[in-house]
Design a protein around this motif. Structure first.
Motif, PDB file in Angstrom:
ATOM      1  N   ALA A  65       0.837  -1.202   0.000  1.00 37.29           N
ATOM      2  CA  ALA A  65       0.000   0.000   0.000  1.00 37.29           C
ATOM      3  C   ALA A  65       0.871   1.251   0.000  1.00 37.29           C
ATOM      4  CB  ALA A  65      -0.945  -0.010   1.198  1.00 37.29           C
ATOM      5  N   ALA A  66       1.938   1.251   0.781  1.00 39.90           N
ATOM      6  CA  ALA A  66       2.847   2.407   0.836  1.00 39.90           C
ATOM      7  C   ALA A  66       3.495   2.628  -0.531  1.00 39.90           C
ATOM      8  CB  ALA A  66       3.910   2.193   1.909  1.00 39.90           C
ATOM      9  N   ARG A  67       3.921   1.540  -1.176  1.00 38.55           N
ATOM     10  CA  ARG A  67       4.515   1.646  -2.512  1.00 38.55           C
ATOM     11  C   ARG A  67       3.503   2.179  -3.518  1.00 38.55           C
ATOM     12  NH1 ARG A  67       6.573  -3.825  -2.972  1.00 38.55           N
ATOM     13  NH2 ARG A  67       8.008  -3.678  -1.257  1.00 38.55           N
ATOM     14  N   GLN A  68       2.265   1.701  -3.383  1.00 40.68           N
ATOM     15  CA  GLN A  68       1.203   2.130  -4.289  1.00 40.68           C
ATOM     16  C   GLN A  68       0.903   3.621  -4.106  1.00 40.68           C
ATOM     17  OE1 GLN A  68       0.585  -0.013  -6.439  1.00 40.68           O
ATOM     18  NE2 GLN A  68      -1.225   0.663  -7.471  1.00 40.68           N
ATOM     19  N   LYS A  69       0.898   4.085  -2.850  1.00 41.88           N
ATOM     20  CA  LYS A  69       0.668   5.511  -2.568  1.00 41.88           C
ATOM     21  C   LYS A  69       1.766   6.365  -3.196  1.00 41.88           C
ATOM     22  CE  LYS A  69      -1.853   5.046   1.768  1.00 41.88           C
ATOM     23  NZ  LYS A  69      -1.760   5.159   3.230  1.00 41.88           N
ATOM     24  N   LYS A  70       3.011   5.894  -3.082  1.00 43.94           N
ATOM     25  CA  LYS A  70       4.143   6.633  -3.658  1.00 43.94           C
ATOM     26  C   LYS A  70       4.010   6.692  -5.183  1.00 43.94           C
ATOM     27  CE  LYS A  70       9.157   6.870  -3.769  1.00 43.94           C
ATOM     28  NZ  LYS A  70      10.430   6.237  -3.478  1.00 43.94           N
ATOM     29  N   PHE A  71       3.607   5.578  -5.784  1.00 45.76           N
ATOM     30  CA  PHE A  71       3.412   5.510  -7.238  1.00 45.76           C
ATOM     31  C   PHE A  71       2.326   6.500  -7.666  1.00 45.76           C
ATOM     32  CE2 PHE A  71       1.478   3.087 -10.944  1.00 45.76           C
ATOM     33  CZ  PHE A  71       2.450   3.454 -11.853  1.00 45.76           C
ATOM     34  N   ILE A  72       1.230   6.564  -6.909  1.00 45.82           N
ATOM     35  CA  ILE A  72       0.138   7.498  -7.198  1.00 45.82           C
ATOM     36  C   ILE A  72       0.646   8.933  -7.110  1.00 45.82           C
ATOM     37  CG2 ILE A  72      -2.057   8.396  -6.281  1.00 45.82           C
ATOM     38  CD1 ILE A  72      -2.746   5.402  -5.640  1.00 45.82           C
ATOM     39  N   GLU A  73       1.425   9.230  -6.082  1.00 43.97           N
ATOM     40  CA  GLU A  73       1.991  10.585  -5.937  1.00 43.97           C
ATOM     41  C   GLU A  73       2.885  10.936  -7.126  1.00 43.97           C
ATOM     42  OE1 GLU A  73       4.023  10.526  -2.170  1.00 43.97           O
ATOM     43  OE2 GLU A  73       2.139  10.432  -1.045  1.00 43.97           O
ATOM     44  N   GLN A  74       3.685   9.961  -7.584  1.00 41.28           N
ATOM     45  CA  GLN A  74       4.571  10.205  -8.719  1.00 41.28           C
ATOM     46  C   GLN A  74       3.767  10.454 -10.000  1.00 41.28           C
ATOM     47  OE1 GLN A  74       6.885   6.601  -8.375  1.00 41.28           O
ATOM     48  NE2 GLN A  74       8.586   7.677  -7.392  1.00 41.28           N
ATOM     49  N   LEU A  75       2.684   9.701 -10.175  1.00 40.78           N
ATOM     50  CA  LEU A  75       1.828   9.904 -11.351  1.00 40.78           C
ATOM     51  C   LEU A  75       1.147  11.272 -11.296  1.00 40.78           C
ATOM     52  CD1 LEU A  75       0.189   6.364 -11.664  1.00 40.78           C
ATOM     53  CD2 LEU A  75       1.820   7.390 -13.261  1.00 40.78           C
ATOM     54  N   GLU A  76       0.696  11.663 -10.102  1.00 35.86           N
ATOM     55  CA  GLU A  76       0.053  12.970  -9.949  1.00 35.86           C
ATOM     56  C   GLU A  76       1.057  14.106 -10.209  1.00 35.86           C
ATOM     57  OE1 GLU A  76      -1.750  12.448  -6.076  1.00 35.86           O
ATOM     58  OE2 GLU A  76      -3.621  11.750  -6.979  1.00 35.86           O
ATOM     59  N   ALA A  77       2.296  13.915  -9.781  1.00 39.25           N
ATOM     60  CA  ALA A  77       3.346  14.908 -10.049  1.00 39.25           C
ATOM     61  C   ALA A  77       3.605  15.006 -11.557  1.00 39.25           C
ATOM     62  CB  ALA A  77       4.628  14.549  -9.305  1.00 39.25           C
ATOM     63  N   ALA A  78       3.528  13.874 -12.253  1.00 36.51           N
ATOM     64  CA  ALA A  78       3.713  13.874 -13.706  1.00 36.51           C
ATOM     65  C   ALA A  78       2.592  14.671 -14.381  1.00 36.51           C
ATOM     66  CB  ALA A  78       3.754  12.440 -14.241  1.00 36.51           C
ATOM     67  N   LEU A  79       1.372  14.570 -13.865  1.00 37.98           N
ATOM     68  CA  LEU A  79       0.258  15.351 -14.416  1.00 37.98           C
ATOM     69  C   LEU A  79       0.506  16.853 -14.247  1.00 37.98           C
ATOM     70  CD1 LEU A  79      -2.875  13.287 -13.306  1.00 37.98           C
ATOM     71  CD2 LEU A  79      -1.952  13.529 -15.623  1.00 37.98           C
ATOM     72  N   VAL A  80       1.091  17.237 -13.117  1.00 38.40           N
ATOM     73  CA  VAL A  80       1.433  18.644 -12.885  1.00 38.40           C
ATOM     74  C   VAL A  80       2.474  19.087 -13.904  1.00 38.40           C
ATOM     75  CG1 VAL A  80       2.503  20.276 -11.255  1.00 38.40           C
ATOM     76  CG2 VAL A  80       0.810  18.623 -10.438  1.00 38.40           C
ATOM     77  N   ARG A  81       3.466  18.226 -14.163  1.00 38.63           N
ATOM     78  CA  ARG A  81       4.497  18.572 -15.158  1.00 38.63           C
ATOM     79  C   ARG A  81       3.885  18.710 -16.555  1.00 38.63           C
ATOM     80  NH1 ARG A  81       7.148  14.736 -12.161  1.00 38.63           N
ATOM     81  NH2 ARG A  81       7.197  13.186 -13.822  1.00 38.63           N
ATOM     82  N   ILE A  82       2.882  17.894 -16.847  1.00 36.51           N
ATOM     83  CA  ILE A  82       2.192  18.027 -18.144  1.00 36.51           C
ATOM     84  C   ILE A  82       1.514  19.388 -18.209  1.00 36.51           C
ATOM     85  CG2 ILE A  82       0.178  17.222 -19.471  1.00 36.51           C
ATOM     86  CD1 ILE A  82       1.066  14.357 -18.810  1.00 36.51           C
TER      87      ILE A  82
END
Length: 128
Positions: free
Chosen positions: A74-91
């Motif tokens: 779950a912790a790894r999944q949360k980190k992955f979600i945060e990284q994907l959300e950060a990528a959306l900000v970069r877009i």
């Protein structure tokens, strides 16, 4: 020295393509996180409450180990979600796909495979 035709960022159309990939990965990741969370909150799903007492200690240890494992996932999944959300900000900022080490564009193939990456293969290889 940059050539004149060398791109410094991805076009809006290309960014939209990456956004769609990221949104789909985000949807799946959140679904998996919800599944992990529900498996943590549900009491003993195996129904071993009626087993003999001698096995109870083993069951408790196994359940604890399983919960720790699910918590790590779950912790790894949360980190992955945060990284994907950060990528959306970069877009949104139109900085997506630019390597934070080299400043060059990250290859499309790499972004399709690892859409949350901030490093080109060149920069990633230097880490080793």
């Amino acid at each position: 020295m940059k050539q004149e035709n060398e791109k410094t960022r991805y076009s809006d159309t290309e960014l939209q393509e990456f956004k769609e990939i990221i949104l789909e990965k985000l949807r799946i990741a959140k679904e998996e996180l919800n599944n992990l969370a529900s498996s943590l909150s549900s009491p003993n799903a195996n129904g071993t409450d009626d087993t003999a007492g001698t096995y109870k200690t083993l069951e408790d240890g196994s359940a604890t180990l399983e919960k720790e494992s699910i918590n790590q996932l779950a912790a790894r999944q949360k980190k992955f979600i945060e990284q994907l959300e950060a990528a959306l900000v970069r877009i949104q900022n139109k900085t997506y796909g630019i390597c934070r080490e080299t400043g060059k564009l990250i290859q499309k193939e790499r972004l399709r495979a690892v859409p949350h990456t901030t490093l080109s293969m060149e920069a990633k290889m230097k880490q080793y």
